[in-house]
Scaffold this active site. Structure first.
Site, PDB file in Angstrom:
ATOM      1  N   PHE A  60       7.321   1.471  -5.300  1.00 16.11           N
ATOM      2  CA  PHE A  60       7.376   0.294  -5.784  1.00 16.11           C
ATOM      3  C   PHE A  60       6.672  -0.364  -4.185  1.00 16.11           C
ATOM      4  O   PHE A  60       5.574  -0.045  -3.714  1.00 16.11           O
ATOM      5  CB  PHE A  60       8.802  -0.253  -5.918  1.00 16.11           C
ATOM      6  CG  PHE A  60       8.656   0.080  -7.517  1.00 16.11           C
ATOM      7  CD1 PHE A  60       9.039   1.419  -8.101  1.00 16.11           C
ATOM      8  CD2 PHE A  60       8.639  -0.849  -8.392  1.00 16.11           C
ATOM      9  CE1 PHE A  60       8.845   1.453  -9.360  1.00 16.11           C
ATOM     10  CE2 PHE A  60       8.661  -0.909  -9.786  1.00 16.11           C
ATOM     11  CZ  PHE A  60       8.757   0.696 -10.305  1.00 16.11           C
ATOM     12  N   ASN A  79      -0.848  -7.430   2.026  1.00 19.85           N
ATOM     13  CA  ASN A  79       0.439  -7.307   1.399  1.00 19.85           C
ATOM     14  C   ASN A  79       1.349  -8.338   2.167  1.00 19.85           C
ATOM     15  O   ASN A  79       1.263  -8.734   3.303  1.00 19.85           O
ATOM     16  CB  ASN A  79       1.017  -5.882   1.542  1.00 19.85           C
ATOM     17  CG  ASN A  79       0.160  -4.992   0.893  1.00 19.85           C
ATOM     18  OD1 ASN A  79      -0.511  -3.970   1.196  1.00 19.85           O
ATOM     19  ND2 ASN A  79       0.233  -5.311  -0.735  1.00 19.85           N
ATOM     20  N   SER A 127       2.091   4.834  -7.969  1.00 21.41           N
ATOM     21  CA  SER A 127       2.158   3.623  -7.566  1.00 21.41           C
ATOM     22  C   SER A 127       2.797   3.026  -8.993  1.00 21.41           C
ATOM     23  O   SER A 127       2.274   3.149  -9.775  1.00 21.41           O
ATOM     24  CB  SER A 127       1.101   2.671  -7.085  1.00 21.41           C
ATOM     25  OG  SER A 127       1.349   1.609  -6.984  1.00 21.41           O
ATOM     26  N   LYS A 131      -4.963   5.569  -9.589  1.00 24.80           N
ATOM     27  CA  LYS A 131      -3.763   6.117  -9.484  1.00 24.80           C
ATOM     28  C   LYS A 131      -3.375   6.617 -10.982  1.00 24.80           C
ATOM     29  O   LYS A 131      -2.844   7.668 -11.268  1.00 24.80           O
ATOM     30  CB  LYS A 131      -2.659   5.096  -9.044  1.00 24.80           C
ATOM     31  CG  LYS A 131      -2.851   4.794  -7.930  1.00 24.80           C
ATOM     32  CD  LYS A 131      -2.569   6.004  -6.855  1.00 24.80           C
ATOM     33  CE  LYS A 131      -2.410   5.459  -5.215  1.00 24.80           C
ATOM     34  NZ  LYS A 131      -2.464   6.751  -4.496  1.00 24.80           N
ATOM     35  N   TYR A 156      -8.570   0.418  -7.973  1.00 21.70           N
ATOM     36  CA  TYR A 156      -7.406   1.273  -7.225  1.00 21.70           C
ATOM     37  C   TYR A 156      -6.350   1.415  -8.078  1.00 21.70           C
ATOM     38  O   TYR A 156      -5.920   2.742  -8.293  1.00 21.70           O
ATOM     39  CB  TYR A 156      -6.920   0.024  -5.954  1.00 21.70           C
ATOM     40  CG  TYR A 156      -5.375   0.662  -5.523  1.00 21.70           C
ATOM     41  CD1 TYR A 156      -5.191   1.669  -4.781  1.00 21.70           C
ATOM     42  CD2 TYR A 156      -4.333  -0.036  -6.043  1.00 21.70           C
ATOM     43  CE1 TYR A 156      -3.952   2.139  -4.526  1.00 21.70           C
ATOM     44  CE2 TYR A 156      -2.973   0.296  -5.802  1.00 21.70           C
ATOM     45  CZ  TYR A 156      -2.695   1.634  -5.039  1.00 21.70           C
ATOM     46  OH  TYR A 156      -1.505   1.796  -4.622  1.00 21.70           O
TER      47      TYR A 156
HETATM   48  C1  UD1 Z   1      -0.005  -4.707  -4.141  1.00 20.85           C
HETATM   49  C2  UD1 Z   1      -0.831  -4.452  -5.386  1.00 20.85           C
HETATM   50  C3  UD1 Z   1      -0.495  -2.874  -5.766  1.00 20.85           C
HETATM   51  C4  UD1 Z   1      -0.247  -2.010  -4.854  1.00 20.85           C
HETATM   52  C5  UD1 Z   1       0.510  -2.677  -3.869  1.00 20.85           C
HETATM   53  C6  UD1 Z   1       0.574  -1.598  -2.433  1.00 20.85           C
HETATM   54  C7  UD1 Z   1      -1.647  -6.383  -6.327  1.00 20.85           C
HETATM   55  C8  UD1 Z   1      -2.097  -7.206  -7.630  1.00 20.85           C
HETATM   56  N1  UD1 Z   1      -1.208  -5.421  -6.403  1.00 20.85           N
HETATM   57  O1  UD1 Z   1       1.172  -5.125  -4.704  1.00 20.85           O
HETATM   58  O2  UD1 Z   1      -1.328  -2.612  -6.757  1.00 20.85           O
HETATM   59  O3  UD1 Z   1       0.161  -0.801  -5.070  1.00 20.85           O
HETATM   60  O4  UD1 Z   1       0.083  -3.737  -3.261  1.00 20.85           O
HETATM   61  O5  UD1 Z   1       1.653  -2.032  -1.450  1.00 20.85           O
HETATM   62  O6  UD1 Z   1      -2.506  -6.573  -5.154  1.00 20.85           O
HETATM   63  N2  UD1 Z   1       2.508 -12.468  -1.507  1.00 20.85           N
HETATM   64  C9  UD1 Z   1       2.417 -13.894  -1.078  1.00 20.85           C
HETATM   65  N3  UD1 Z   1       1.565 -14.076   0.119  1.00 20.85           N
HETATM   66  C10 UD1 Z   1       0.889 -13.108   0.668  1.00 20.85           C
HETATM   67  C11 UD1 Z   1       1.024 -11.881   0.106  1.00 20.85           C
HETATM   68  C12 UD1 Z   1       1.626 -11.635  -0.938  1.00 20.85           C
HETATM   69  O7  UD1 Z   1       2.967 -14.730  -1.590  1.00 20.85           O
HETATM   70  O8  UD1 Z   1       0.286 -13.263   1.489  1.00 20.85           O
HETATM   71  C13 UD1 Z   1       3.112 -12.243  -2.810  1.00 20.85           C
HETATM   72  C14 UD1 Z   1       2.598 -11.677  -3.877  1.00 20.85           C
HETATM   73  O9  UD1 Z   1       2.050 -12.938  -4.715  1.00 20.85           O
HETATM   74  C15 UD1 Z   1       3.599 -10.879  -4.548  1.00 20.85           C
HETATM   75  C16 UD1 Z   1       4.460 -10.496  -3.255  1.00 20.85           C
HETATM   76  O10 UD1 Z   1       4.051 -11.250  -2.247  1.00 20.85           O
HETATM   77  O11 UD1 Z   1       4.274 -11.799  -5.242  1.00 20.85           O
HETATM   78  C17 UD1 Z   1       4.027  -8.985  -2.916  1.00 20.85           C
HETATM   79  O12 UD1 Z   1       2.702  -8.806  -2.671  1.00 20.85           O
HETATM   80  P1  UD1 Z   1       2.246  -7.659  -2.099  1.00 20.85           P
HETATM   81  O13 UD1 Z   1       2.707  -7.114  -0.959  1.00 20.85           O
HETATM   82  O14 UD1 Z   1       0.520  -7.828  -1.972  1.00 20.85           O
HETATM   83  O15 UD1 Z   1       2.453  -6.451  -3.119  1.00 20.85           O
HETATM   84  P2  UD1 Z   1       2.117  -6.351  -4.761  1.00 20.85           P
HETATM   85  O16 UD1 Z   1       1.142  -7.481  -5.378  1.00 20.85           O
HETATM   86  O17 UD1 Z   1       3.220  -6.446  -5.352  1.00 20.85           O
END
Ligand code: UD1
Length: 338
Positions: free
Chosen positions: A178, A199, A124, A153, A149
Site C-alpha cells: 500500500f 508522493n 503494488s 506491476k 508503471y
Molecule cells: C501513488 C501511485 C501508485 C504508486 C504509489 C507509490 C498514482 C495515481 N498512484 O499512489 O501507483 O504505487 O504512489 O508510492 O500516482 N496527495 C496530495 N498532494 C501531493 C501528493 C499527494 O494531496 O502533493 C494526495 C493524493 O491525491 C492521494 C494521497 O495524497 O490522495 C497519496 O498520494 P501518493 O503519495 O502520491 O500515493 P498514491 O497516489 O496513493
C-alpha cells in the site's frame, strides 16, 4: 538463507536489507544506482554493523547477473529492481516496460540456471486500480491500471504466475504494497526522491523543512470523511518485515501466493498533515487544488490473509510514521547528498 536483494539500494530495499540481516540471513545487494545512491549502501553497512557483498550492475545484464550468481549462489531473491514514478511512466512507457519486464525475465532465467527457486516480488496496490470496495482483499479484481508503471506491476504478476505454473520447483510470493512512508529509526536511511516529490509524505516533509512553500492537496470533493483522498500508509520498517515473513513462506511452499502489505487503516490527506504537525511540532501550510488525474478516492487493505498465512502484521503507528519521516528529513535535508 542467502538472499539477493535486486535493486536493494532503494527506499524499500535498503530497509528490507536491515530487517532480514537482523534475523540472521546473509544478504547480497545488487543495484545500478539508476534511482538510488551508493551512500545508502554505506549506511546500511553502518546500521547492520557488518559488511556484505554489493554488486553495481543492471539486473537486466544477464552476463553480470550470471557472474553474481556464480560467485554468491543466492537461495532466494527479493526483486525491487524497477522504475517506479507514475508520471514519468506516462511520458516514457517504453522505457518502463523494457526495464521492469527485462529485469524480471532475466532474473527468472538466471535463477533457473543456478537452481534458485524462491522469489519475492515488490508489487503494488496499484494493480487493483479503482477498487469496487474497500478494504481490498487479494481476491479483488486486478488489471485496471491507469498508467504504464501500474501495468508493469500487473504484467509481472502475470509473468510470475505463468512461470510458477510451469516450474513446479519455483516458489513465488507477490507482495502488494500500500503506501510506504517513514524511515529507519536511526535517521540514517530513508526515502530520497529525485526532484519534486510525487508522493504525499516526502512532499509534506519538504514543506515542513522549508524546501517547498506549500502542500497542494489534490481535491477535497471526494466521497470520503473530509473530502480528501484516503490511503493505507504503512511504515517502511513494517513493510520490510513483511519481506522477512515472505522469505519463510516461500521456503516452506511451492507455487505462487499473493499478499497485501498494509495496515488496514485509511487516513485522509488532511489526517496526515495534522498528524505530521502534531507529532513533530512543525507547520505544514497547504492549499486545496484540483484533483490529480488518475487518483482514486479511497484505497486501504484487508490484511487478514497476511496475518493468517504469513504471520505478519503492521505494528507501527501513524505517530511513528510521521516522527521517523521527519527524523530522516531533518537530519538529511538533501537526502544522501552531502
Ligand atoms: C501513488 C501511485 C501508485 C504508486 C504509489 C507509490 C498514482 C495515481 N498512484 O499512489 O501507483 O504505487 O504512489 O508510492 O500516482 N496527495 C496530495 N498532494 C501531493 C501528493 C499527494 O494531496 O502533493 C494526495 C493524493 O491525491 C492521494 C494521497 O495524497 O490522495 C497519496 O498520494 P501518493 O503519495 O502520491 O500515493 P498514491 O497516489 O496513493
Amino acid at each position: 538463507m542467502k538472499v539477493l536483494l535486486a535493486g536493494g539500494a532503494g527506499y524499500i530495499g535498503s530497509h528490507t536489507a536491515i530487517e532480514i540481516a537482523k534475523l540472521g540471513h546473509d544478504i547480497v545487494i545488487a543495484d545500478d544506482f539508476s534511482n538510488s545512491k551508493p551512500e545508502a549502501i554505506n549506511r546500511v553497512r553502518t546500521i547492520i554493523g557488518k559488511d556484505f557483498p554489493f554488486y553495481e550492475l543492471d539486473i537486466a545484464d544477464k552476463e553480470k547477473l550470471r557472474a553474481l550468481f556464480e560467485a554468491e549462489k543466492p537461495e532466494a531473491v527479493i526483486h525491487f529492481a524497477g522504475y517506479k514514478a507514475v508520471g514519468e511512466s506516462v511520458a516514457k512507457p517504453i522505457a518502463y516496460y523494457r526495464n521492469n519486464l527485462d529485469t524480471t525475465l532475466t532474473l527468472l532465467e538466471v535463477m533457473k540456471e543456478y537452481d534458485c527457486h524462491n522469489l519475492i516480488f515488490s508489487s503494488s496496490a496499484t494493480v487493483y486500480g479503482a477498487p469496487d470496495e474497500v478494504p481490498i482483499k487479494e481476491t479483488a479484481v486486478v488489471g485496471r491500471c491507469t498508467n504504464p508503471y501500474g501495468w508493469t506491476k500487473y504484467m509481472i504478476e502475470v509473468i510470475l504466475d505463468g512461470a510458477a505454473f510451469a516450474d513446479k520447483e519455483l516458489s513465488v510470493v507477490l507482495l502488494r504494497y500500500f503506501n510506504p512512508v517513514g524511515a529507519h529509526e536511526s535517521g540514517l536511511i530513508g526515502e530520497d526522491p529525485q526532484g519534486i516529490p510525487n508522493n504525499l509524505m516526502p512532499f509534506i516533509s519538504q514543506v515542513a523543512i522549508g524546501k517547498r512553500e506549500c502542500l497542494s492537496v489534490f481535491g477535497n470533493d471526494y466521497d470520503t470523511k473530509d473530502g480528501t483522498g484516503v490511503r493505507d500508509y504503512i511504515h517502511v520498517v513494517d513493510l520490510a518485515n513483511g519481506h522477512a515473513c515472505a522469505l519463510n513462506y516461500a521456503a516452506a511452499h511451492k507455487g505462487i501466493e499473493v499478499f497485501n502489505l498494509g495496515t488496514s487503516i485509511g487516513y485522509s490527506v488532511l489526517d496526515m498533515v495534522k498528524a505530521f504537525e502534531e507529532a513533530n511540532g512543525v507547520k505544514v501550510p497547504y492549499k486545496i487544488v484540483d484533483r490529480r488525474p488518475g487518483d482514486i478516492a479511497e484505497c486501504y487493505a484487508d490484511a487478514t490473509k497476511s496475518r493468517e498465512l504469513l504471520g505478519w502484521k503492521a505494528n507501527k503507528t501513524l505517530v511513528d510514521m510521521c516522527r521517523d519521516s521527519w527524523n530522516w528529513q531533518s537530519k538529511n535535508p538533501n537526502g544522501y547528498d552531502a
